[in-house]
Design a protein around this motif. Structure first.
Motif, short mmCIF file in Angstrom:
data_model
loop_
_atom_site.label_atom_id
_atom_site.label_comp_id
_atom_site.label_asym_id
_atom_site.label_seq_id
_atom_site.Cartn_x
_atom_site.Cartn_y
_atom_site.Cartn_z
N HIS A 93 54.93 19.05 -70.50
CA HIS A 93 55.02 20.27 -69.68
C HIS A 93 54.33 20.02 -68.35
O HIS A 93 53.64 19.01 -68.17
N ASP A 147 47.17 18.24 -66.08
CA ASP A 147 46.49 17.25 -66.92
C ASP A 147 47.46 16.44 -67.78
O ASP A 147 47.05 15.59 -68.55
N HIS A 148 48.77 16.70 -67.63
CA HIS A 148 49.75 15.98 -68.45
C HIS A 148 50.72 15.11 -67.65
O HIS A 148 51.46 14.32 -68.24
N ASP A 174 50.99 20.53 -75.63
CA ASP A 174 50.07 21.68 -75.74
C ASP A 174 50.82 22.83 -76.38
O ASP A 174 51.91 23.19 -75.93
N HIS A 210 46.72 27.60 -76.96
CA HIS A 210 46.36 26.35 -77.63
C HIS A 210 46.10 26.59 -79.12
O HIS A 210 46.18 27.72 -79.61
N HIS A 224 43.40 16.23 -77.53
CA HIS A 224 43.37 17.29 -76.51
C HIS A 224 42.22 18.27 -76.77
O HIS A 224 42.41 19.48 -76.87
ZN LIG Z 1 46.68 20.20 -71.58
#
Ligand SMILES: [Zn+2]
Ligand SMILES: [Zn+2]
Length: 721
Positions: free
Chosen positions: A493, A497-498, A600, A636, A658
């Motif tokens: 996504h 951070d990905h 996530d 999450h 994660h």
């Molecule tokens: Zn993340």
């Protein structure tokens, strides 16, 4: 008294891009914000919150790859305004990124330096004045471009413009001399203060005292030139620009005619630093100029993420030396390669010997600019905690390390020649980043490398710094092979951070000139972001893009294409996190394993259905089990929810990842009794053959983090997910 120094943060070596901070008591100015800047600052205790102004020389991963991660962190920490300067394309760089960068409370003022432009006083405040010089690339036309012309002539490629900066410090006020003031019978107190601030005072007896009687002369503020010369094709632009000539740089005099001290930072390559034209230009500036040489193609990067290396050393010695391996650095190099590096550096230093002050810059090196008696190099902050002998006990057979990146050769290595015979020998999982949201000392942001040995490899998410982590896992020879043989990059996504680390990987692959096809799977927004990025930087990456959506129920041609290219069946699953968030299921027809990666997500029934009977699941577990409300708000899973999801899948083995950065070392684990569970660490390597013994190692791992009272040291560290 004004105090000011320049400090190299990212030196361009190894995993870091470029970043340099100019420190004043009340201000910080950042020059470039390459990949890894934020993590390096966290590691070294440098606070970026006080940076108000960032100047970019380029917009590629090496110079700007750390920008968005840094902005998101600063915005979430309450920063409200930043001024950003850079080459043409800076605004497009931002508009292309609005699918993942939205922080309206952080006001950004962007100013582009046009191509072919020399901007006087681009920025000015009480400390400094900055001029900008745009430099162009000299492109030689390709064969087909000059078939009709008689002469081969270079043309300037304005799309590839880079910017250099000339920073002139305001004059430094002289020092107040209390002895001289007392001799003149100036009473101590407010009059001392007025004189030291440069004000004229009248004494009670009627005498007028001038500041010049009690304050030493001001001295002209030093000048700092940040020169960006990313290849030899920019040299003629550097040497022919009059603003960068000796007259313009060295003879900038203050009102009394005194010359300024000049310090010059070169962001270049080895080829540029060896080029006669470039050296002659540098010499023409005067032998008193101090030169720092930074190169984007150096491989002798010492371990800068020391906390990570120390943790791996601990886990390697106390848990398992194969699963937890110490990161590779120059101490793993062959003696011949170290010697060759010494020779290269000596050769460059000899060529530069006509200047008095020159040295290779490295992370944390400082250069004091004020007060005057401290001007000069200060390597004290570079002292590393890690001892060289840290590696002596783990010296393996695979000592390696090329002198410089040989982009044309991608030698295979022994481990890649394994001929697989069963599931256990068919692959390996390598965790590159296991933390949520922002990088920390011990956990970088998301990235997992699925190593399929001779069949190539797959990256599952690719947060900023993924390249650097791969560099520390593989070392350079193997890294070239691994990145050259990447078959698939899956981006779950569009959270920063990905995916931000994909740029550095693609840029590196471009230099490798590999023929291997690369498939990038991701949300549709990723495709347009990559296209805009290439346009801004005038680059052309080689990949085939496939929308994650088309794998939710893949058509036969797609299935065939993937099977023939990566040898796996792929299915994506929309998960419960943000718009266009996906998990992925990979099935290996040959070795008959099934893998699930959640990306996530909150607990997701569709993922449970698709992942039934998985051989192994990598699932996010951002929060501790009691935080289900927060997990719900943020989209999450808690630790407990993740474990339950994997149970519902009837997964054989489970690795959780994660983790919120609030858990500085170890997440809060409350399922030690599960006999199929493990938690991920950065740089953890799990050959499939080791999956079955991981659960029994979990209590041993946990024991390493117990404090004297037997509690796990997982104190919250106040970060935001
Ligand atoms: Zn993340
Ligand atoms: Zn996310």
């Amino acid at each position: 008294m004004v105090q000011c120094h320049l400090q190299v943060i990212g030196s361009g070596k190894g995993e870091t891009g470029f970043s340099i901070i100019l420190f004043f008591d009340d201000h910080r100015y950042l020059f470039d914000c390459g990949e890894g800047t934020q993590r390096l600052c966290a590691e070294k205790g440098l606070n970026l919150f006080r940076v108000d102004t960032i100047f970019f020389t380029r917009l590629d991963a090496c110079s700007a790859g750390g920008l968005f991660g840094t902005l998101l962190t600063l915005a979430d920490a309450g920063k409200t305004r930043l001024d950003l300067f850079g080459p043409a394309g800076l605004s497009s760089f931002f508009s292309a990124s609005n699918c993942f960068y939205r922080r309206p409370l952080l006001e950004l003022n962007l100013k582009e330096v046009g191509t072919d432009e020399v901007v006087q006083s681009l920025y000015q405040d009480a400390n400094i004045e900055v001029d900008a010089v745009s430099l162009s690339c000299e492109d030689w036309p390709r064969e087909r471009d000059y078939t009709n012309s008689q002469q081969k002539k270079p043309r300037m490629n304005t799309k590839k413009a880079v910017v250099s900066y000339i920073v002139t410090m305001k004059d430094i006020p002289g020092k107040f001399d209390p002895v001289a003031a007392t001799a003149l019978k100036v009473p101590k107190g407010p009059l001392f203060g007025k004189l030291s601030r440069g004000e004229t005072v009248t004494l009670p007896d009627g005498r007028v005292i001038l500041p010049s009687q009690v304050v030493s002369e001001p001295f002209p503020g030093p000048c700092i030139a940040i020169i960006c010369c990313p290849s030899i094709h920019y040299i003629s632009s550097v040497t022919s620009t009059s603003r960068l000539s000796r007259f313009a740089l060295r003879n900038v005099k203050d009102s009394d005619g005194k010359e300024r001290h000049l310090c010059m930072v070169h962001m270049a390559t080895h080829a540029v630093l060896k080029d006669k034209r470039y050296i002659e230009w540098a010499i023409s500036l005067g032998e008193e100029v101090y030169h720092f040489l930074l190169t984007r193609d150096s491989l002798d990067a010492p371990l800068i993420f020391e906390a990570q290396a120390e943790l791996l050393k601990l886990l390697s010695s106390s848990v398992d030396e194969k699963l937890f391996q110490i990161p590779k650095d120059i101490s793993n190099w062959k003696e011949a390669d170290r010697k060759a590096l010494d020779e290269l550096q000596r050769d460059i230093m000899e060529r530069w010997s006509k200047v008095k002050g020159v040295m290779f810059g490295d992370s944390l090196l400082k250069y004091h600019l004020a007060p005057r008696n401290r001007i000069g190099v200060d390597p004290s902050a570079m002292t590393r905690k890690l001892q060289v002998d840290m590696f002596s006990e783990c010296d393996g057979e695979s000592k390696e390390g090329p002198l410089s990146i040989d982009f044309k050769t991608s030698e295979g290595v022994q481990s890649l020649e394994t001929s697989p015979g069963c599931f256990e020998d068919s692959g390996e999982l390598i965790f590159l980043g296991t933390g949520a949201a922002i990088p920390s000392k011990l956990r970088n942001v998301s990235g997992i490398y699925l190593h399929l040995y001779h069949r190539g490899g797959i990256l599952l998410d690719c947060g900023e710094g993924t390249f650097g982590q791969m560099f520390r896992v593989f070392g350079f020879h193997e890294l070239n092979y691994v990145i050259g043989h990447l078959k698939l990059i899956f981006i779950s996504h569009m959270h920063a951070d990905h995916h931000l680390g994909i740029l550095r990987i693609l840029e590196y692959r471009l230099k490798l000139d590999t023929e291997q096809p690369l498939i990038i799977m991701g949300p549709s927004e990723l495709s347009s972001w990559l296209s805009s990025y290439q346009q801004v930087n005038d680059q052309l990456f080689h990949y085939v893009f496939m929308d994650n959506e088309s794998f939710t129920c893949p058509q036969q041609p797609i299935v065939d294409y993937l099977s023939s290219n990566i040898g796996l069946q792929v299915e994506t699953v929309p998960v419960l996190h943000c718009f266009h968030a996906y998990g992925i299921v990979l099935y290996d027809n040959v070795f008959e394993w099934k893998m699930v990666y959640s990306g996530d997500t909150m607990p997701c029934d569709a993922l449970i259905d698709a992942g039934q009977g998985a051989t192994f699941v990598i699932h996010e577990a951002t929060f501790e089990s009691s935080m289900d409300q927060l997990a719900l708000e943020k989209g999450h899973c808690t630790f407990k929810q993740a474990v339950e999801v994997c149970k519902a899948m009837k997964a054989q083995w489970v690795i959780l990842t994660h983790f919120s950065q609030r858990y500085s070392k170890l997440p809060v684990i409350d399922s030690l009794s599960d006999n199929n569970l493990f938690v991920a660490f950065d740089l953890l390597r799990v050959p499939f053959s080791s999956l079955s013994r991981l659960p029994s190692l979990l209590p041993v791992v946990c024991d390493q983090f117990k404090d004297e009272e037997g509690n796990h040291s997982c104190e919250p560290n106040g970060v935001v997910e």
